[in-house]
Write a protein that holds these residues in place. Structure first.
Motif, PDB file in Angstrom:
ATOM      1  N   VAL A 102      -2.566   9.494   6.215  1.00 23.33           N
ATOM      2  CA  VAL A 102      -1.309   9.212   5.523  1.00 23.33           C
ATOM      3  C   VAL A 102      -1.013  10.326   4.517  1.00 23.33           C
ATOM      4  O   VAL A 102      -1.886  10.719   3.749  1.00 23.33           O
ATOM      5  N   SER A 103       0.223  10.823   4.550  1.00 24.39           N
ATOM      6  CA  SER A 103       0.657  11.860   3.615  1.00 24.39           C
ATOM      7  C   SER A 103       1.836  11.365   2.806  1.00 24.39           C
ATOM      8  O   SER A 103       2.619  10.531   3.272  1.00 24.39           O
ATOM      9  N   PHE A 104       1.971  11.898   1.603  1.00 21.94           N
ATOM     10  CA  PHE A 104       3.125  11.588   0.764  1.00 21.94           C
ATOM     11  C   PHE A 104       3.324  12.699  -0.256  1.00 21.94           C
ATOM     12  O   PHE A 104       2.397  13.429  -0.590  1.00 21.94           O
ATOM     13  N   PHE A 125      -3.426  12.239 -14.654  1.00 22.49           N
ATOM     14  CA  PHE A 125      -2.318  11.290 -14.715  1.00 22.49           C
ATOM     15  C   PHE A 125      -1.566  11.396 -13.393  1.00 22.49           C
ATOM     16  O   PHE A 125      -1.031  12.463 -13.065  1.00 22.49           O
ATOM     17  N   LEU A 126      -1.547  10.299 -12.630  1.00 24.39           N
ATOM     18  CA  LEU A 126      -0.893  10.303 -11.324  1.00 24.39           C
ATOM     19  C   LEU A 126      -0.307   8.933 -11.033  1.00 24.39           C
ATOM     20  O   LEU A 126      -0.465   8.003 -11.818  1.00 24.39           O
ATOM     21  N   ASP A 127       0.357   8.819  -9.911  1.00 23.22           N
ATOM     22  CA  ASP A 127       0.926   7.538  -9.494  1.00 23.22           C
ATOM     23  C   ASP A 127      -0.220   6.687  -8.939  1.00 23.22           C
ATOM     24  O   ASP A 127      -0.539   6.729  -7.755  1.00 23.22           O
ATOM     25  N   ALA A 132      -3.683   3.982  -4.957  1.00 25.51           N
ATOM     26  CA  ALA A 132      -4.447   2.758  -4.690  1.00 25.51           C
ATOM     27  C   ALA A 132      -4.005   2.083  -3.394  1.00 25.51           C
ATOM     28  O   ALA A 132      -4.838   1.582  -2.637  1.00 25.51           O
ATOM     29  N   GLU A 133      -2.707   2.081  -3.125  1.00 30.78           N
ATOM     30  CA  GLU A 133      -2.214   1.505  -1.860  1.00 30.78           C
ATOM     31  C   GLU A 133      -2.629   2.362  -0.671  1.00 30.78           C
ATOM     32  O   GLU A 133      -3.087   1.838   0.347  1.00 30.78           O
ATOM     33  N   ILE A 138      -6.044  -1.433  -3.263  1.00 30.18           N
ATOM     34  CA  ILE A 138      -5.266  -2.662  -3.418  1.00 30.18           C
ATOM     35  C   ILE A 138      -4.290  -2.755  -2.268  1.00 30.18           C
ATOM     36  O   ILE A 138      -3.949  -1.744  -1.640  1.00 30.18           O
ATOM     37  N   GLN A 139      -3.842  -3.955  -1.996  1.00 31.15           N
ATOM     38  CA  GLN A 139      -2.835  -4.176  -0.965  1.00 31.15           C
ATOM     39  C   GLN A 139      -1.718  -5.019  -1.536  1.00 31.15           C
ATOM     40  O   GLN A 139      -1.976  -6.064  -2.127  1.00 31.15           O
TER      41      GLN A 139
END
Length: 141
Positions: A102-104, A125-127, A132-133, A138-139
């Motif tokens: 997965v890329s973003f 400091f990041l999103d 986590a998703e 976390i889901q």
């Protein structure tokens, strides 16, 4: 060369080595007792806990390099606070989570504290929700 230039150059070198996936090279450029922490809610557990001590720091860096491809990230800007021996680096670009592919697109800031010419504390400091998703820490239903 000034301390300011030295700190900036070392941060740029750390990013270049890290982005190539070189774990040992990355570790060699940091202080012996360097710590790493991603700023986030305590509910994220180890993800946002400080990795302190040589073993924990090595483990955190190894996990980051083996799980996150940052080769398409670029450094937008670096600010050096020479008086406090702190570097702030703003980076952005495409990140890939290697286990799932997965890329973003994202951006983040690193706050790097120096002592005796080497980084001794790295705070990122990041999103945290995106990371986590993506890594399924976390889901969200």
């Amino acid at each position: 060369m000034t301390a300011k230039r030295d700190m900036k150059k070392l941060v740029e070198e750390i990013y270049a080595v890290r982005d190539r996936g070189d774990i040992e090279g990355t570790l060699a450029l940091t202080g012996e007792d360097c710590t790493f922490r991603i700023v986030g809610n305590a509910r994220l557990g180890p993800f946002s806990s400080e990795a302190a001590g040589p073993h924990a720091f090595r483990q955190a860096i190894t996990q980051l390099i083996t799980e996150w491809d940052l080769s398409a990230i670029r450094t937008v800007g670096i600010h050096v606070d020479e008086d406090d021996h702190v570097v702030f680096a703003h980076r952005e670009g495409e990140v890939r989570y290697i286990p799932s592919g997965v890329s973003f697109h994202t951006e983040f800031v690193d706050k790097i504290h120096f002592k005796d010419g080497k980084p001794v504390k790295i705070v990122e400091f990041l999103d945290t929700l995106q990371v986590a998703e993506t890594s399924q820490i976390i889901q969200i239903a």
